[in-house]
Design an enzyme around this catalytic site. Structure first.
Site, PDB file in Angstrom:
ATOM      1  NE  ARG A  60      -2.995   0.287   3.247  1.00 38.55           N
ATOM      2  CZ  ARG A  60      -2.523   0.836   4.375  1.00 38.55           C
ATOM      3  NH1 ARG A  60      -2.210   2.115   4.405  1.00 38.55           N
ATOM      4  NH2 ARG A  60      -2.370   0.107   5.458  1.00 38.55           N
ATOM      5  CE1 TYR A 113     -17.827   7.377 -15.920  1.00 38.66           C
ATOM      6  CE2 TYR A 113     -16.525   7.710 -13.926  1.00 38.66           C
ATOM      7  CZ  TYR A 113     -17.329   6.904 -14.717  1.00 38.66           C
ATOM      8  OH  TYR A 113     -17.632   5.641 -14.305  1.00 38.66           O
TER       9      TYR A 113
HETATM   10  N1  PLP Z   1     -12.561   9.794 -15.927  1.00 39.81           N
HETATM   11  C1  PLP Z   1     -13.189   9.549 -17.084  1.00 39.81           C
HETATM   12  C2  PLP Z   1     -13.153  10.591 -18.171  1.00 39.81           C
HETATM   13  C3  PLP Z   1     -13.852   8.339 -17.295  1.00 39.81           C
HETATM   14  O1  PLP Z   1     -14.483   8.116 -18.453  1.00 39.81           O
HETATM   15  C4  PLP Z   1     -13.854   7.378 -16.233  1.00 39.81           C
HETATM   16  C5  PLP Z   1     -14.548   6.083 -16.396  1.00 39.81           C
HETATM   17  O2  PLP Z   1     -15.243   5.846 -17.339  1.00 39.81           O
HETATM   18  C6  PLP Z   1     -13.212   7.685 -15.025  1.00 39.81           C
HETATM   19  C7  PLP Z   1     -12.566   8.895 -14.915  1.00 39.81           C
HETATM   20  C8  PLP Z   1     -13.204   6.717 -13.878  1.00 39.81           C
HETATM   21  O3  PLP Z   1     -12.277   5.706 -14.105  1.00 39.81           O
HETATM   22  P1  PLP Z   1     -12.385   4.233 -13.486  1.00 39.81           P
HETATM   23  O4  PLP Z   1     -13.570   3.574 -14.099  1.00 39.81           O
HETATM   24  O5  PLP Z   1     -11.075   3.618 -13.866  1.00 39.81           O
HETATM   25  O6  PLP Z   1     -12.542   4.396 -12.009  1.00 39.81           O
END
Ligand code: PLP
Length: 399
Positions: A60, A113
């Site tokens: 970790r 997102y």
């Molecule tokens: N940022 C963006 C632009 C994404 O499209 C995503 C997931 O689709 C994430 C962050 C989150 O990533 P993770 O699914 O690896 O946690």
């Protein structure tokens, strides 16, 4: 600067931070599948915990597979240091936990997102952090949105799913000009450092869902944050070690390292195929609108030409000239394009943002962010583009 840092992108994506293992010298880094590391004696253990001696303690707190990828992505993004985490959301939440405290304010783009949006608007606000969102294609809105307690400005290089391009140097210049200690955090997942490097344009921290293009093969969930040595030390020792515990497994870090070795050639093909597919979609009468930064019709095509190197990315968003039910039939009838969230994989993936990746938004918030119910998102894979076009055409012709 080490001699490796002067080498080209492709050389660095293969060689940076490859650990030297005395007397064995394996070409590929072995998987250090271990939770902990044995100390020679108590003095050594104490010295490592005190930070007086380099060396591994516990996975970790660091593992050779994760450290190799962190240093490699840092080099590709043009940052001093990087840390790999268990997911993109691990990297985003670990970064935000580290940079923020109760009473601080975050100014973020409206289109994010879905889980980043939820982390900010339903997660961090529980802990006394204020969040407001404005349209980041409008510098005036950003300027008016900065408050005396703004500590973080957050946006995506190419917003998800409306493919708006952020003018990173203009935004970072404006924000730092108003308040130099604000940290500009940019999610570079959709674009990758092969196409745009936000730190070189003035951002302070870059985050990634490494699940996507960095790994590129749809078989790993991971995240990365890149910044100065001091900030990454804080994110690794507070955001990751103490707050989220979002530690990447050694096997995932091994696969991610393998994926990154071909990032440039994969991105070149993603970009070339996406350009062809976007042009095809734009020419089809069943398609109402196509959003792709490489098309002249994209509202920020000129900005995209200035920012992107090597091509305009692998993501294409489009809307159809039909009702919702017919659009669903179109998606369900495709045979090569897989109906799945995620992106940046070898396979072409198609999804419906409003009901899937962005289902954390209310209908009103979706409308405010410009994410329309009718938007369909395509992550163009590495198949022959004519086969993807044939799959799309067969179903579009029926509308
Ligand atoms: N940022 C963006 C632009 C994404 O499209 C995503 C997931 O689709 C994430 C962050 C989150 O990533 P993770 O699914 O690896 O946690």
């Amino acid at each position: 600067m080490s001699c490796m840092e002067k080498k080209g992108f492709a050389t660095r994506q293969i060689h940076v931070a490859h650990p030297h293992l005395e007397g064995i010298s394996p070409l590929a880094t072995p998987i250090f599948q271990t939770s902990t590391f044995v100390f020679d004696n108590t003095a050594q253990g104490a010295a490592r915990f005190a930070g007086e001696q380099e060396g591994y303690i516990y996975t970790r707190l660091g593992n050779p597979n994760a450290n190799e990828v962190g240093a490699k992505v840092a080099s590709l993004e043009g940052g001093e240091a990087g840390v790999v985490m268990a997911s993109g959301m691990g990297a985003i939440s670990g970064t935000l936990w580290t940079l923020l405290k109760a009473g601080d304010h975050v100014l973020a783009d409206r289109a994010l997102y879905g889980c980043t949006y939820a982390c900010l608007t339903t997660g961090l606000i529980r802990y006394g952090i204020e969040v407001t969102q404005v349209d980041f294609s409008n510098l005036e809105e950003i300027k008016n949105g900065i408050q005396p307690n703004t500590a973080v400005v957050y946006f995506e290089t190419e917003s998800n799913p409306d493919l708006k391009i952020a003018d990173i140097s203009a935004i970072a210049g404006l924000v730092h000009g108003l308040k130099p200690d604000i940290k500009v955090v940019v999610d570079n997942t959709f674009v990758t450092p092969y196409l745009i490097r936000p730190l070189e344009l003035g951002a302070d921290v870059v985050v990634h869902s490494a699940t996507k293009y960095l790994n590129g093969h749809g078989d790993v969930v991971a995240g990365v944050a890149v910044s100065s040595k001091e900030i990454i030390h804080e994110i690794a020792h507070y955001g990751m070690k103490d707050m989220t515990g979002a530690v990447v497994g050694p096997f995932e870090a091994f696969l991610l390292n393998r994926g990154i070795k071909t990032l440039d050639i994969r991105m070149t093909k993603h970009c070339a195929s996406a350009q062809r597919i976007a042009e095809f979609l734009e020419s089809h009468s069943a398609v109402k609108k196509v959003l792709y930064p490489g098309l002249k019709s994209h509202p920020q095509h000129e900005l995209a030409k200035r920012l992107f190197e090597h091509g305009f990315g692998g993501m294409v968003t489009f809307e159809l000239n039909c009702d919702k039910k017919r659009a669903e039939t179109f998606i369900n009838s495709l045979s090569l394009c897989a109906l799945a969230v995620s992106l940046g994989d070898t396979e072409t993936l198609i999804e419906h943002p409003a009901s899937m990746t962005h289902s954390t938004y209310s209908p009103e918030a979706l409308a405010e962010a410009g994410i329309r119910e009718s938007m369909i998102r395509l992550s163009v894979g590495l198949e022959d583009p004519e086969d993807v076009i044939a799959d799309l055409k067969e179903q579009l012709d029926k509308i």
